[in-house]
Design an enzyme around this catalytic site. Sequence first.
Site, PDB file in Angstrom:
ATOM      1  N   GLU A   1       0.248  -8.202   8.836  1.00 17.71           N
ATOM      2  CA  GLU A   1       0.271  -7.220   7.744  1.00 17.71           C
ATOM      3  C   GLU A   1      -0.316  -5.880   8.193  1.00 17.71           C
ATOM      4  O   GLU A   1      -1.396  -5.827   8.800  1.00 17.71           O
ATOM      5  CB  GLU A   1      -0.527  -7.777   6.574  1.00 17.71           C
ATOM      6  CG  GLU A   1      -0.603  -6.901   5.339  1.00 17.71           C
ATOM      7  CD  GLU A   1      -1.392  -7.560   4.224  1.00 17.71           C
ATOM      8  OE1 GLU A   1      -1.450  -6.988   3.128  1.00 17.71           O
ATOM      9  OE2 GLU A   1      -1.942  -8.664   4.445  1.00 17.71           O
TER      10      GLU A   1
ATOM     11  N   LYS B   1       5.183  -5.441  -0.625  1.00 18.71           N
ATOM     12  CA  LYS B   1       4.314  -6.501  -1.131  1.00 18.71           C
ATOM     13  C   LYS B   1       4.250  -6.461  -2.657  1.00 18.71           C
ATOM     14  O   LYS B   1       4.011  -5.416  -3.264  1.00 18.71           O
ATOM     15  CB  LYS B   1       2.917  -6.331  -0.527  1.00 18.71           C
ATOM     16  CG  LYS B   1       1.941  -7.438  -0.828  1.00 18.71           C
ATOM     17  CD  LYS B   1       0.631  -7.189  -0.061  1.00 18.71           C
ATOM     18  CE  LYS B   1      -0.384  -8.275  -0.251  1.00 18.71           C
ATOM     19  NZ  LYS B   1      -1.623  -8.018   0.529  1.00 18.71           N
TER      20      LYS B   1
ATOM     21  N   CYS C   1       1.210 -11.860   2.784  1.00 20.17           N
ATOM     22  CA  CYS C   1      -0.141 -12.354   2.483  1.00 20.17           C
ATOM     23  C   CYS C   1      -0.290 -12.881   1.054  1.00 20.17           C
ATOM     24  O   CYS C   1       0.100 -13.996   0.754  1.00 20.17           O
ATOM     25  CB  CYS C   1      -1.169 -11.263   2.786  1.00 20.17           C
ATOM     26  SG  CYS C   1      -2.835 -11.936   3.082  1.00 20.17           S
TER      27      CYS C   1
END
Length: 542
Positions: free
Chosen positions: A45, A112, A148
Amino acid sequence: MRINMRIALAQNNYIVGDIKYNLQLIKNSVIQAEERNADIVVFSELALCGYPPEDLLLRPDLYLIVDKALEEIKSIDTRVAMVIGHPRRQGTEIYNSASFIHNGECLLCYDKQLLPNYEVFDEKRYFTAGSQCPVVEFKGVKISLLICEDLWFKEPAKVAKLAGAELILSPNASPYYHGKAEVRGQEMASRASENNIPVVYVNQIGGQDELIFDGCSSAYNSNGECVFMAAEMAEDFACIDFDKATDRLTSLEQSYKQWDDEEEIWQALVLGVKDYVRKNGFPGALLGLSGGIDSAVTLAVAVDALGKENVNAVMMPYRYTASMSVEDAQAESEALGVEFDIISIEPICDAFMQQMQPQLEGTEPGVTEQNIQARCRGTILMGLSNKFGRLVLTTGNKSEVAVGYCTLYGDMAGGLDVLKDVPKTMVYQLARYRNTVSPVIPERVITRPPSAELAPEQVDEDNLPPYEVLDEILEAYVEHDKSISDIVSLGHDEETVRKVIRLVDINEHKRRQAPIGIRISSRAFGRDRRYPITSGFGRQFK
């Protein structure tokens, strides 16, 4: 097994803000991927800028450098596809993104969706949440990217599966605390099995200020089986094969054995010291070596992290310093092979007291005089740091920092507190663990009653409960926000609980001025636990 594609996991140690350095790590990993005949290489990330970039994300010039680096990545002459994490600015919005790049083109850019805003995370301060879960088809396999936090909740993976994904690739920057790898593994396995879809998870490693990233990149089959786990606290590169016909991942190498508790924490501290010193450009470290357990453990961590030639230990005795403390400090230094100096603070303290004598006349000696000793030592260490450029490591443990059993501008003077998140009882466990590697901490340092040696025959338990009791109360109050009644119900004396909690509350001002420390628990002092200095909350429970 027929192989549809080979996926490389690039577990790298990035430097926040150093896009040029990070770009080179990415290029090196692409070369490795080619050598291993990989079809895709997955990075962590925000790999291009490092994680967490914090308020660097508010700088417009960051995106000029990142965008230029992305163009350079697109121009790499390679058949390998790349999944690159990077920040992306669109108008006034900023996204935490991952791009799927192949043959000079970005085939998919994913933003994200779930932005963590708890514990050490502040992502909602910077990022706008994505709302789409696109799928890219590559070599006959439909792939979704989830970043994540997206995998810590059920919905994004479910949506990806409904969108037709046959494989999830997940860039991560998941910070460490003791026990995190097991929790993380359970979540990743659940997402895979719930949706009957394989998951490849890539984490970064390294120290970033107080945070540690432990790596442990991994791969899970659609039944939740973990087929591979990468190295813990170290860079790693591994390849996983995916067979679409059987919907299975197969590892090309064996998983690394995960460490036992004390070794894991030790290696986290070593990594934290190593990266903090290295990434900030210090030539080494120095510390005050008292002959006590905390400084002994700190010294051993520093040597394991930096090498004996880059560490200096300074013993600063006063009239209350026991001869065995000097002997033990010298023995530790010799066992570890570090430079060792003895500088008496007697004349310095005497000069202070003489100059202050008119103001102190008629008062009883006490904490003031003790703190002057600690401040003399802090001044010496900072002077040596200024002269030789080495970072001062402070040696206070979590138990002491919690209740303020430390001196502002004295033993708190320095740049990094190695044990700031390590309770005293764990310090003893770490000392015994390190001696199993090689005997560097004398036994009597471990067995003698702990003392600051600031007054005649002083021991810590003159002022504090036994550390076994103190640490249990602190864990309940600091890490789990338990109330007085909750903690008493665990079997603790109410008067002791009230005393400890009061000490924690009134010493917040000290902790705000303390150096940062390496986070090993799920709730550390610093960015993880934010309490007001000025607060009347505790007065309601008298």
